[in-house]
Write a protein that holds these residues in place. Structure first.
Motif, short mmCIF file in Angstrom:
data_model
loop_
_atom_site.label_atom_id
_atom_site.label_comp_id
_atom_site.label_asym_id
_atom_site.label_seq_id
_atom_site.Cartn_x
_atom_site.Cartn_y
_atom_site.Cartn_z
N SER A 1 -3.34 -2.72 5.24
CA SER A 1 -2.85 -1.86 6.32
C SER A 1 -1.85 -2.65 7.17
O SER A 1 -1.91 -3.89 7.25
CB SER A 1 -3.99 -1.36 7.21
OG SER A 1 -4.46 -2.40 8.03
N GLY B 1 0.83 -1.21 0.00
CA GLY B 1 0.00 0.00 0.00
C GLY B 1 0.87 1.25 0.00
O GLY B 1 0.62 2.20 -0.76
N HIS B 2 1.93 1.25 0.83
CA HIS B 2 2.86 2.39 0.87
C HIS B 2 3.61 2.54 -0.45
O HIS B 2 3.82 3.64 -0.94
CB HIS B 2 3.92 2.19 1.96
CG HIS B 2 3.40 2.05 3.35
ND1 HIS B 2 3.69 0.98 4.16
CD2 HIS B 2 2.60 2.86 4.08
CE1 HIS B 2 3.11 1.13 5.33
NE2 HIS B 2 2.43 2.25 5.32
N LEU C 1 1.43 3.78 -3.29
CA LEU C 1 1.16 5.20 -3.03
C LEU C 1 2.36 6.04 -3.50
O LEU C 1 2.19 6.99 -4.27
CB LEU C 1 0.90 5.41 -1.53
CG LEU C 1 0.87 6.84 -1.00
CD1 LEU C 1 -0.34 7.60 -1.55
CD2 LEU C 1 0.81 6.86 0.54
N SER D 1 0.41 11.67 1.58
CA SER D 1 -0.26 10.82 2.58
C SER D 1 -1.50 10.18 1.99
O SER D 1 -2.01 10.59 0.94
CB SER D 1 -0.61 11.61 3.83
OG SER D 1 -1.85 12.21 3.69
N GLY D 2 -2.00 9.16 2.69
CA GLY D 2 -3.26 8.54 2.31
C GLY D 2 -4.41 9.28 2.99
O GLY D 2 -4.19 10.06 3.92
N SER D 3 -5.64 9.03 2.52
CA SER D 3 -6.78 9.84 2.98
C SER D 3 -7.15 9.60 4.45
O SER D 3 -7.87 10.40 5.03
CB SER D 3 -7.99 9.61 2.08
OG SER D 3 -8.15 8.23 1.80
N PRO E 1 -6.52 1.77 -5.71
CA PRO E 1 -6.78 1.47 -4.31
C PRO E 1 -6.27 0.09 -3.91
O PRO E 1 -6.45 -0.89 -4.63
CB PRO E 1 -8.31 1.53 -4.21
CG PRO E 1 -8.82 1.38 -5.59
CD PRO E 1 -7.72 1.73 -6.55
N ALA F 1 -3.83 11.02 -1.24
CA ALA F 1 -4.36 10.04 -2.19
C ALA F 1 -5.44 9.19 -1.52
O ALA F 1 -5.45 9.05 -0.28
CB ALA F 1 -3.21 9.14 -2.67
N ASN F 2 -6.33 8.64 -2.32
CA ASN F 2 -7.41 7.81 -1.79
C ASN F 2 -6.87 6.55 -1.15
O ASN F 2 -5.87 5.98 -1.58
CB ASN F 2 -8.38 7.43 -2.92
CG ASN F 2 -7.66 6.83 -4.10
OD1 ASN F 2 -6.76 7.44 -4.68
ND2 ASN F 2 -8.02 5.61 -4.47
N ARG F 3 -7.56 6.12 -0.10
CA ARG F 3 -7.23 4.86 0.57
C ARG F 3 -8.57 4.20 0.87
O ARG F 3 -9.47 4.86 1.40
CB ARG F 3 -6.46 5.15 1.84
CG ARG F 3 -6.12 3.91 2.59
CD ARG F 3 -5.18 4.18 3.74
NE ARG F 3 -4.82 2.91 4.32
CZ ARG F 3 -4.02 2.75 5.36
NH1 ARG F 3 -3.49 3.82 5.92
NH2 ARG F 3 -3.75 1.56 5.82
#
Ligand code: ATP
Length: 190
Positions: A155, A17-18, A21, A104-106, A151, A130-132
Motif C-alpha cells: 500500500s 500493487g496498482h 491490478l 478498483s481494489g476490494s 494478491p 479485484a481482491n486486495r
C-alpha cells in the motif's frame, strides 16, 4: 466495441500493487486501454496528499513502457475535491462507442455507499473489483463484477511510512519512480 478501463486513486505514490491490478484486469477483460486517473483531493482520504503534479509524474514514469496504459490529468487539473461521477461523465463524452470499466481494489467497497451518485456511476461504467490482501471479496453488491488477481500486499501508506523511517522501498515501486522519489526527497518530511 472498444473497451477502456479507468483506474482512479490517490497514487501517493504509484506502486506495483496498482500496476499488477491494472495489468491483470486489462488481460482478463481484454481491455484496449487502462487510464490511470490521479485524484486531486479525494472525498474520503485527506491525510497528507502530495501535490498532483508529483503523483502524475510518477504515474507517467511507471507506465512509460506499457503501450496499453495511459494517465489522465482531468482531476488534478480540475482542482478541488474529485468526484468519480464528474470524471466518468467527461470520459463518457470523450470516448464514444466505448465500453467503460471502473477498476478498483476490494478496499474501496467500504466507501462505495458514500460515493456521490453511485447509481449513475454504475450506469456509465461497469464496476470491476479485484481482491486486495486484507479486504474480502465476499458480500459484493449485485451490480459489481469481481475478479481474482495475484494478491500483492503493498500500500502507498506503508511506502510513505517506510520512507519516514528511512527504510528501503526499492522493490515496491518501479525503478524510475524510486529514483524520482529519492531525487525530489518525497515523503521524507512530516
Ligand atoms: P493508501 O495506502 O495511501 O491509502 P493505496 O495503496 O490504497 O493508498 P490508492 O491510490 O488509494 O492506493 O489506490 C488506487 C486503487 O488501487 C484503489 O482501487 C485500490 O483499491 C487499488 N489498489 C491499491 N493497492 C492495491 C493492491 N496492493 N492490490 C490491489 N488493489 C490495489
Amino acid at each position: 466495441m472498444k473497451k477502456i478501463g479507468i483506474l482512479g486513486g490517490t497514487f501517493n505514490p504509484i506502486h506495483f500493487g496498482h500496476l499488477i491490478l491494472a495489468e491483470e484486469v486489462r488481460e482478463a477483460l481484454k481491455l484496449d486501454k487502462v487510464i490511470f486517473v490521479p485524484t486531486n483531493l479525494p472525498p474520503h482520504k485527506h491525510n497528507n496528499i502530495l501535490e498532483g503534479k508529483y503523483r502524475y509524474d510518477m504515474i507517467k514514469l511507471a507506465i512509460a513502457d506499457n503501450k496499453y496504459f495511459d494517465v489522465s490529468d482531468v482531476e488534478t487539473k480540475r482542482g478541488g475535491v474529485s468526484f468519480t461521477i464528474d470524471t466518468l461523465r467527461l470520459l463518457r463524452s470523450r470516448y464514444k462507442k466505448t465500453q467503460l470499466f471502473f477498476i478498483s481494489g476490494s478496499d474501496v467497497l467500504k466507501y462505495l455507499p458514500k460515493w456521490k451518485d453511485v447509481d449513475k456511476i454504475l450506469k456509465i461504467a461497469k464496476f470491476v473489483v479485484a481482491n486486495r490482501p486484507g479486504y474480502s471479496l465476499k458480500k459484493i453488491p449485485r451490480k459489481i463484477t469481481t475478479l481474482e488477481i495475484r494478491p500483492l500486499a503493498i500500500s502507498a501508506y506503508e511506502i510513505r511510512k517506510l520512507i519516514k523511517k528511512k527504510r528501503s522501498i526499492r522493490y515496491f515501486v518501479p525503478k524510475e519512480v524510486f529514483k524520482y522519489i529519492e531525487k525530489n526527497k518525497l515523503y521524507s518530511k512530516n
